[in-house]
Design an enzyme around this catalytic site. Structure first.
Site, mmCIF file in Angstrom:
data_model
loop_
_atom_site.group_PDB
_atom_site.id
_atom_site.type_symbol
_atom_site.label_atom_id
_atom_site.label_comp_id
_atom_site.label_asym_id
_atom_site.label_seq_id
_atom_site.Cartn_x
_atom_site.Cartn_y
_atom_site.Cartn_z
ATOM 1 N N LYS A 13 51.432 39.389 28.112
ATOM 2 C CA LYS A 13 51.391 40.862 28.193
ATOM 3 C C LYS A 13 52.074 41.358 29.466
ATOM 4 O O LYS A 13 52.939 42.220 29.433
ATOM 5 C CB LYS A 13 49.930 41.369 28.166
ATOM 6 C CG LYS A 13 49.157 40.968 26.923
ATOM 7 C CD LYS A 13 47.743 41.535 26.931
ATOM 8 C CE LYS A 13 46.849 40.998 28.046
ATOM 9 N NZ LYS A 13 46.539 39.551 27.940
ATOM 10 N N ARG A 88 39.883 46.770 25.683
ATOM 11 C CA ARG A 88 39.419 45.402 25.433
ATOM 12 C C ARG A 88 38.108 45.366 24.688
ATOM 13 O O ARG A 88 37.589 44.270 24.426
ATOM 14 C CB ARG A 88 39.188 44.721 26.783
ATOM 15 C CG ARG A 88 40.349 43.923 27.287
ATOM 16 C CD ARG A 88 39.986 43.558 28.699
ATOM 17 N NE ARG A 88 40.346 42.226 29.033
ATOM 18 C CZ ARG A 88 41.452 41.943 29.719
ATOM 19 N NH1 ARG A 88 42.285 42.873 30.084
ATOM 20 N NH2 ARG A 88 41.689 40.703 30.035
ATOM 21 N N ARG A 127 50.310 29.164 35.740
ATOM 22 C CA ARG A 127 50.797 30.445 36.282
ATOM 23 C C ARG A 127 50.660 30.476 37.801
ATOM 24 O O ARG A 127 49.696 29.992 38.373
ATOM 25 C CB ARG A 127 49.991 31.603 35.685
ATOM 26 C CG ARG A 127 50.388 32.943 36.310
ATOM 27 C CD ARG A 127 49.906 34.107 35.514
ATOM 28 N NE ARG A 127 48.469 34.100 35.311
ATOM 29 C CZ ARG A 127 47.836 34.974 34.542
ATOM 30 N NH1 ARG A 127 48.518 35.903 33.896
ATOM 31 N NH2 ARG A 127 46.539 34.904 34.408
ATOM 32 N N ARG A 159 45.750 32.580 40.583
ATOM 33 C CA ARG A 159 44.663 33.547 40.413
ATOM 34 C C ARG A 159 43.324 32.821 40.341
ATOM 35 O O ARG A 159 43.238 31.751 39.745
ATOM 36 C CB ARG A 159 44.888 34.343 39.116
ATOM 37 C CG ARG A 159 45.412 35.737 39.360
ATOM 38 C CD ARG A 159 45.867 36.420 38.099
ATOM 39 N NE ARG A 159 44.841 36.594 37.067
ATOM 40 C CZ ARG A 159 45.023 37.270 35.932
ATOM 41 N NH1 ARG A 159 46.182 37.858 35.698
ATOM 42 N NH2 ARG A 159 44.071 37.382 35.041
ATOM 43 N N ARG A 170 37.280 33.303 29.589
ATOM 44 C CA ARG A 170 38.106 34.459 29.209
ATOM 45 C C ARG A 170 38.519 34.386 27.736
ATOM 46 O O ARG A 170 38.558 35.392 27.042
ATOM 47 C CB ARG A 170 39.350 34.533 30.103
ATOM 48 C CG ARG A 170 39.019 35.078 31.490
ATOM 49 C CD ARG A 170 40.047 34.658 32.505
ATOM 50 N NE ARG A 170 41.360 35.205 32.259
ATOM 51 C CZ ARG A 170 42.497 34.659 32.702
ATOM 52 N NH1 ARG A 170 42.447 33.536 33.421
ATOM 53 N NH2 ARG A 170 43.648 35.223 32.454
HETATM 54 P P1 AP5 Z 1 51.281 36.630 31.601
HETATM 55 O O1 AP5 Z 1 52.394 37.545 31.222
HETATM 56 O O2 AP5 Z 1 50.791 36.680 32.982
HETATM 57 O O3 AP5 Z 1 50.085 36.786 30.530
HETATM 58 P P2 AP5 Z 1 49.048 37.969 30.294
HETATM 59 O O4 AP5 Z 1 48.965 38.178 28.823
HETATM 60 O O5 AP5 Z 1 49.376 39.140 31.145
HETATM 61 O O6 AP5 Z 1 47.732 37.218 30.747
HETATM 62 P P3 AP5 Z 1 46.580 37.675 31.760
HETATM 63 O O7 AP5 Z 1 45.916 36.415 32.225
HETATM 64 O O8 AP5 Z 1 47.088 38.615 32.787
HETATM 65 O O9 AP5 Z 1 45.657 38.397 30.776
HETATM 66 P P4 AP5 Z 1 44.191 38.752 31.000
HETATM 67 O O10 AP5 Z 1 44.014 39.704 29.903
HETATM 68 O O11 AP5 Z 1 43.275 37.598 31.007
HETATM 69 O O12 AP5 Z 1 44.140 39.285 32.507
HETATM 70 P P5 AP5 Z 1 44.057 40.726 33.117
HETATM 71 O O13 AP5 Z 1 44.766 40.691 34.407
HETATM 72 O O14 AP5 Z 1 44.417 41.748 32.123
HETATM 73 O O15 AP5 Z 1 51.746 35.141 31.256
HETATM 74 C C1 AP5 Z 1 50.913 34.041 31.518
HETATM 75 C C2 AP5 Z 1 51.747 32.832 31.982
HETATM 76 O O16 AP5 Z 1 52.567 32.410 30.897
HETATM 77 C C3 AP5 Z 1 52.687 33.143 33.138
HETATM 78 O O17 AP5 Z 1 52.765 32.015 33.959
HETATM 79 C C4 AP5 Z 1 54.047 33.385 32.468
HETATM 80 O O18 AP5 Z 1 55.131 33.052 33.301
HETATM 81 C C5 AP5 Z 1 53.958 32.475 31.261
HETATM 82 N N1 AP5 Z 1 54.641 33.008 30.091
HETATM 83 C C6 AP5 Z 1 54.670 34.303 29.660
HETATM 84 N N2 AP5 Z 1 55.395 34.412 28.520
HETATM 85 C C7 AP5 Z 1 55.805 33.151 28.225
HETATM 86 C C8 AP5 Z 1 56.591 32.605 27.158
HETATM 87 N N3 AP5 Z 1 57.080 33.372 26.160
HETATM 88 N N4 AP5 Z 1 56.810 31.274 27.150
HETATM 89 C C9 AP5 Z 1 56.319 30.473 28.149
HETATM 90 N N5 AP5 Z 1 55.580 30.941 29.181
HETATM 91 C C10 AP5 Z 1 55.329 32.257 29.208
HETATM 92 O O19 AP5 Z 1 42.491 40.865 33.387
HETATM 93 C C11 AP5 Z 1 41.850 40.069 34.365
HETATM 94 C C12 AP5 Z 1 40.372 40.414 34.444
HETATM 95 O O20 AP5 Z 1 40.220 41.795 34.857
HETATM 96 C C13 AP5 Z 1 39.589 40.322 33.129
HETATM 97 O O21 AP5 Z 1 39.131 39.013 32.881
HETATM 98 C C14 AP5 Z 1 38.441 41.293 33.400
HETATM 99 O O22 AP5 Z 1 37.466 40.727 34.237
HETATM 100 C C15 AP5 Z 1 39.121 42.417 34.173
HETATM 101 N N6 AP5 Z 1 39.645 43.469 33.296
HETATM 102 C C16 AP5 Z 1 40.963 43.860 33.173
HETATM 103 N N7 AP5 Z 1 41.079 44.822 32.240
HETATM 104 C C17 AP5 Z 1 39.819 45.062 31.774
HETATM 105 C C18 AP5 Z 1 39.303 45.917 30.760
HETATM 106 N N8 AP5 Z 1 40.090 46.748 30.060
HETATM 107 N N9 AP5 Z 1 37.970 45.890 30.531
HETATM 108 C C19 AP5 Z 1 37.143 45.072 31.237
HETATM 109 N N10 AP5 Z 1 37.568 44.218 32.184
HETATM 110 C C20 AP5 Z 1 38.916 44.208 32.448
HETATM 111 MG MG MG Z 2 48.419 40.084 32.785
#
Ligand code: AP5
Ligand code: MG
Ligand code: ZN
Length: 213
Positions: A13, A88, A127, A159, A170
């Site tokens: 994402k 979410r 990552r 992270r 997660r």
């Molecule tokens: P990346 O693009 O970083 O993936 P992502 O989908 O953004 O994954 P996240 O871990 O950021 O998602 P998340 O939903 O768990 O975390 P968030 O920060 O939103 O890619 C991942 C890796 O893969 C990278 O190394 C990249 O280089 C690689 N990659 C990407 N595309 C690729 C491809 N095509 N091929 C190969 N490799 C690839 O949330 C974190 C925390 O915040 C949550 O757990 C929660 O506690 C809180 N939080 C955030 N939003 C909310 C909400 N709305 N409600 C409640 N709590 C929330």
């Molecule tokens: Mg992300």
């Protein structure tokens, strides 16, 4: 364009959102990035969120709804927005509909990036992040110099929630609380699923093709 980028942890994402925001000139709103920025600045919100985030749990809905309501009211969202990591839960999705009704900006598409669990674990485990916002993968998207950010020269870090236990939690939380939104948006007729297993540029090209239609 008013878009939600949807998908499990590690689906890509954030990676795709950065490219899409540049391409379509719309703001990228990542609730995870907003919470982590608060944590870095040591705000009350950041400190309260940390205990949930480190364990891989969701931060309470009312906190996130408040964040999104304020952020969508900012002037740069006049041209549209790209949400990443929100909504979410069903209550978050219901709140979003209410906020968007009030500002007459209906959601146009929810883009679901589909990647199998075994691949998600590999992506998250490898990552590496930079405090400037850049993100890498040790194998799939490595920086030119090991451990150093290409963009700013900063030192890369992992992270706290990219450790094994938190990754497992997660994925479980995603299945239980977030995945039901696929049906929710399917019923509204705005869900589109893209295959997220190709390389970063292939997935980007597929998403752009789909959005340009
Ligand atoms: P990346 O693009 O970083 O993936 P992502 O989908 O953004 O994954 P996240 O871990 O950021 O998602 P998340 O939903 O768990 O975390 P968030 O920060 O939103 O890619 C991942 C890796 O893969 C990278 O190394 C990249 O280089 C690689 N990659 C990407 N595309 C690729 C491809 N095509 N091929 C190969 N490799 C690839 O949330 C974190 C925390 O915040 C949550 O757990 C929660 O506690 C809180 N939080 C955030 N939003 C909310 C909400 N709305 N409600 C409640 N709590 C929330
Ligand atoms: Mg992300
Ligand atoms: Zn950097």
């Amino acid at each position: 364009m008013n878009i939600v980028l949807f998908g499990p942890p590690g689906a890509g994402k954030g990676t795709q959102a950065k490219k899409l925001a540049g391409h379509y000139k719309i703001p990228h709103i990542s609730t995870g990035d907003i919470l982590r920025a608060n944590l870095r600045e040591g705000t009350e919100l950041g400190l309260a969120a940390k205990e949930y985030m480190d364990k891989g749990e969701l931060v309470p809905d009312e906190v996130l709804i408040g964040i999104i309501k304020n952020r969508l009211a900012e002037p740069d969202c006049q041209v549209g927005f790209l949400l990443d990591g929100y909504p979410r839960t069903i209550p978050q999705a219901d709140a979003l509909s209410g906020i968007l009704d009030e500002i007459s900006k209906p959601l146009e598409v929810v883009l679901n990036i589909d990647v199998p669990d075994n691949e998600l674990v590999i992506r998250l485990g490898g990552r590496r992040m930079c405090s400037c916002g850049a993100s890498y993968h040790i194998k799939f998207n490595p920086p030119e110099m090991d451990g150093i950010c290409d963009t700013c020269g900063g030192t890369l870090y992992q992270r706290d929630d990219d450790k094994d236990d938190a990754i497992r939690q997660r994925l479980k939380v995603y299945q239980e609380q977030t995945q039901p939104l696929i049906d929710y948006y399917n019923r509204m007729g705005i869900l589109v699923t893209v295959d997220g297993t190709g390389d970063i540029d292939e997935v980007f090209a597929d998403i752009c093709d789909m959005l340009d239609k």
